[in-house]
Design a protein around this motif. Sequence first.
Motif, PDB file in Angstrom:
ATOM      1  N   LYS A 593     -11.574   8.182  -0.907  1.00 10.74           N
ATOM      2  CA  LYS A 593     -10.178   7.880  -1.201  1.00 10.74           C
ATOM      3  C   LYS A 593     -10.100   6.665  -2.130  1.00 10.74           C
ATOM      4  O   LYS A 593     -11.010   5.853  -2.176  1.00 10.74           O
ATOM      5  N   THR A 594      -9.013   6.564  -2.848  1.00  9.25           N
ATOM      6  CA  THR A 594      -8.835   5.466  -3.794  1.00  9.25           C
ATOM      7  C   THR A 594      -7.922   4.403  -3.210  1.00  9.25           C
ATOM      8  O   THR A 594      -6.791   4.704  -2.797  1.00  9.25           O
ATOM      9  N   GLY A 595      -8.417   3.189  -3.176  1.00 12.04           N
ATOM     10  CA  GLY A 595      -7.594   2.087  -2.695  1.00 12.04           C
ATOM     11  C   GLY A 595      -6.808   1.454  -3.828  1.00 12.04           C
ATOM     12  O   GLY A 595      -7.020   1.756  -5.010  1.00 12.04           O
ATOM     13  N   ASN A 596      -5.883   0.578  -3.476  1.00 16.83           N
ATOM     14  CA  ASN A 596      -5.070  -0.093  -4.489  1.00 16.83           C
ATOM     15  C   ASN A 596      -4.851  -1.536  -4.058  1.00 16.83           C
ATOM     16  O   ASN A 596      -4.044  -1.814  -3.181  1.00 16.83           O
ATOM     17  N   SER A 597      -5.592  -2.444  -4.688  1.00 16.73           N
ATOM     18  CA  SER A 597      -5.484  -3.851  -4.307  1.00 16.73           C
ATOM     19  C   SER A 597      -4.121  -4.420  -4.614  1.00 16.73           C
ATOM     20  O   SER A 597      -3.692  -5.403  -4.012  1.00 16.73           O
ATOM     21  N   ARG A 598      -3.395  -3.808  -5.583  1.00 19.59           N
ATOM     22  CA  ARG A 598      -2.102  -4.358  -5.992  1.00 19.59           C
ATOM     23  C   ARG A 598      -1.053  -4.242  -4.887  1.00 19.59           C
ATOM     24  O   ARG A 598      -0.031  -4.902  -4.924  1.00 19.59           O
ATOM     25  N   HIS A 599      -1.309  -3.370  -3.903  1.00 18.66           N
ATOM     26  CA  HIS A 599      -0.379  -3.293  -2.777  1.00 18.66           C
ATOM     27  C   HIS A 599      -0.384  -4.592  -1.981  1.00 18.66           C
ATOM     28  O   HIS A 599       0.618  -4.988  -1.406  1.00 18.66           O
ATOM     29  N   GLY A 600      -1.551  -5.244  -1.968  1.00 19.51           N
ATOM     30  CA  GLY A 600      -1.660  -6.560  -1.344  1.00 19.51           C
ATOM     31  C   GLY A 600      -1.079  -6.629   0.048  1.00 19.51           C
ATOM     32  O   GLY A 600      -1.277  -5.752   0.886  1.00 19.51           O
ATOM     33  N   GLU A 601      -0.345  -7.700   0.300  1.00 20.78           N
ATOM     34  CA  GLU A 601       0.200  -7.963   1.629  1.00 20.78           C
ATOM     35  C   GLU A 601       1.164  -6.879   2.102  1.00 20.78           C
ATOM     36  O   GLU A 601       1.356  -6.696   3.310  1.00 20.78           O
ATOM     37  N   ASP A 602       1.774  -6.144   1.174  1.00 18.09           N
ATOM     38  CA  ASP A 602       2.742  -5.107   1.565  1.00 18.09           C
ATOM     39  C   ASP A 602       2.101  -4.014   2.416  1.00 18.09           C
ATOM     40  O   ASP A 602       2.775  -3.360   3.213  1.00 18.09           O
ATOM     41  N   HIS A 603       0.811  -3.767   2.222  1.00 12.00           N
ATOM     42  CA  HIS A 603       0.126  -2.712   2.964  1.00 12.00           C
ATOM     43  C   HIS A 603      -0.947  -3.281   3.884  1.00 12.00           C
ATOM     44  O   HIS A 603      -1.921  -2.602   4.213  1.00 12.00           O
ATOM     45  N   ARG A 604      -0.765  -4.533   4.291  1.00 13.23           N
ATOM     46  CA  ARG A 604      -1.793  -5.191   5.084  1.00 13.23           C
ATOM     47  C   ARG A 604      -2.127  -4.431   6.357  1.00 13.23           C
ATOM     48  O   ARG A 604      -3.291  -4.086   6.605  1.00 13.23           O
ATOM     49  N   ASP A 605      -1.121  -4.163   7.175  1.00 14.55           N
ATOM     50  CA  ASP A 605      -1.371  -3.521   8.472  1.00 14.55           C
ATOM     51  C   ASP A 605      -1.996  -2.145   8.300  1.00 14.55           C
ATOM     52  O   ASP A 605      -2.888  -1.748   9.064  1.00 14.55           O
ATOM     53  N   GLU A 606      -1.539  -1.420   7.288  1.00 15.65           N
ATOM     54  CA  GLU A 606      -2.049  -0.075   7.030  1.00 15.65           C
ATOM     55  C   GLU A 606      -3.532  -0.101   6.655  1.00 15.65           C
ATOM     56  O   GLU A 606      -4.348   0.673   7.175  1.00 15.65           O
ATOM     57  N   VAL A 607      -3.897  -1.029   5.747  1.00 15.83           N
ATOM     58  CA  VAL A 607      -5.284  -1.109   5.297  1.00 15.83           C
ATOM     59  C   VAL A 607      -6.193  -1.608   6.419  1.00 15.83           C
ATOM     60  O   VAL A 607      -7.294  -1.073   6.632  1.00 15.83           O
ATOM     61  N   ILE A 608      -5.738  -2.609   7.143  1.00 14.62           N
ATOM     62  CA  ILE A 608      -6.549  -3.149   8.239  1.00 14.62           C
ATOM     63  C   ILE A 608      -6.806  -2.087   9.302  1.00 14.62           C
ATOM     64  O   ILE A 608      -7.930  -1.938   9.807  1.00 14.62           O
ATOM     65  N   LYS A 609      -5.787  -1.316   9.634  1.00 17.66           N
ATOM     66  CA  LYS A 609      -5.960  -0.253  10.644  1.00 17.66           C
ATOM     67  C   LYS A 609      -6.948   0.808  10.158  1.00 17.66           C
ATOM     68  O   LYS A 609      -7.823   1.265  10.912  1.00 17.66           O
ATOM     69  N   ALA A 610      -6.815   1.184   8.877  1.00 15.00           N
ATOM     70  CA  ALA A 610      -7.730   2.195   8.336  1.00 15.00           C
ATOM     71  C   ALA A 610      -9.169   1.684   8.360  1.00 15.00           C
ATOM     72  O   ALA A 610     -10.100   2.429   8.700  1.00 15.00           O
TER      73      ALA A 610
END
Length: 674
Positions: A593-610
């Motif tokens: 899958k492709t991540g997107n660092s530009r999401h930054g803090e907006d997707h924090r919980d989502e990325v950490i959970k994944a």
Amino acid sequence: MSSLGNFVWGIADQLRGVYKPHQYGSIILPMTILRRLDAVMEPSRDTMRDLAGKYDNPNLLASRVRKECGLSFHNTSEFDLARIVADPDSVASNLVDYISRFSPNIDVFERFKFEAEIATLAEKSRLLLVVRQFAEVDLHPDTVSNAEMGDLFEELIRKFAEASNEEAGEHFTPRDAIRLIVDLLFAEDDKALETGAIVRTVYDPTAGTGGMLSVAEERLLEMNPQARLVMFGQEINDQSYAICKSDMIAKGQDATNIRLGDTLADDMFAGKTFDYCMSNPPYGVDWKASTEAITAERAATGVHGRFAPGLPKIGDGQMLFLTHLAHKMRPVHEGGGRAGIVLNGSPLFNGGAESGESEIRRYLLENDLVDAIVALPTNMFYNTGISTYIWILDNAKRPTRVGKVQLIDGSGFFTKMRKNLGDKSREVTEADRKRIAEFYRDFDDQKREAAEHSRVFFTTDFGYWTVTVERPLRLNFEVSPERIEVAVALAEEAKGPLATTDAARLRGVLEDLGTETGAKRYVDRAVFLGVLKACLKNAGLVLGAPASKALWLALSERDETAEICLDAKGKAEPDTSLRDTENIPFGWAPPGKTGNSRHGEDHRDEVIKAYYDYEVKPHVPDTWIDHAKTKTGYEVPFHRHFYKYVPPRPLEEIDTDLDVLVKEILVLLQEVEA
């Protein structure tokens, strides 16, 4: 320039016996400065003397000298070096008169404490010899240009530093490194700088002998002879300040723009910003002496101060100069500013998430101030062979660079020097500088060649979260003789919460409980505590919460097969000894899958959970993340992005080499035995 430096250095032979080699600089450097000023004033000497006779007011005299002679300094003495040499019997008094009658902006001889040296030279019958030889050196600007004069100062300081085992790099930066910084600084503005009678400002908070300022002016005049660069600098070392100021005066610059003092403790250009800023601060030098002033300023200025982003560890202050320069760039609404600073590798990554160092990087990256970071070749500087980097800051990036940072690996662009100068064995030639500058201007990491040396990232690519992963506390409990001894010892040794407990009574209670339960081992803390509390209560022994905890801990042992210990709210209690942390990049995504660092803090919980679900939970199912401890950090893993895997040599090849070496060793041993 080398021959001129050797000639001036040769004058030091007159000092042998009176001075030790490491003391020569206190004579040669001020005399070189004096001879330069003497030569600069020579064409205007008569006019200057006439004006001195007409005007008693120093300010009015300075104004008239500036208008009629084109100089920002003057001297009201009737002497010059030629006249001083012509009167051998009064050299000392005449020389003191000469240096004491310079305009107030020439305070360099005071910094060298030169009057005391004149007295020593006169006493030892060396003064006339030294003055006479300097009077014969032609240092007029028509003969020795400003750039060459800077090179002369550099060579002399290097020689004196070597003689005294000092670090020459503390005083100046190699010219080739400065030229690269200047080229990178001017690269975004080259079209604007090449036309018209433009005026720009440049500032160096660690000015040294003024090398960076001089090279910046030299380069700008090459681009546009009509341009004018107004130079500003601050320097903490008296002698370096004296040389820098003298050089600026000789170039017609305003001498008041060079100031003496500790930049970190006292910004002498507070409230002033500049078009360009440059610096080569000391590496690994603590800022203890400036601590009080820095912390007081930070408290007073709040979020708008130069040290607001954070404070690094006390042992290394170079990142304070980084935030200082970010603060000194001309504001965007006034056209913006750019800065170049040379740092070692530690500011790229030192300090964990939310440390002072990480917060400084966070401030610079989140405010899009970092334009590029360039890795220099090792062995570039006189006093160190370590890896160094040029950080280019820009607060008004062009649209294609907005939100991005360019990393350039310039470590392979160098030429070996024929002769080492201290630790400096490599130099960046003009051709090397052009290649690095081309990578910077292209701002393209898709080309095959550029991809090896240049990478472009979003600022958020350097962000990460440090998450705390907890595991549950699991304990077994047993009132065995060994564990009883531990508990009683805590009471008897008067340590911790059990210190006030009656040790004898405690031993009796625990031995009775041990006899009653036999060798029984409890794997559930709640059950064991119920038994223990009842036993203590029956014995009339009352323990507070801290003492009670100390007791059951002494009777416990970690056990992976035991039940999870729960807190008062029924939640699993963490085992601090098993606590771990994970650094999760902003743009992390599972494989495929492709991540997107530009999401930054907006997707924090989502990325950490994944990340947790993929990387942690399958391997350690009973863990959980304590989100209250999650921290945000920034680092620049420079070499990770340019790493090239080099496979090890085949074992057969290594074995062959070892066989050859063994045979050579055997031959040598046979020769020794024979």
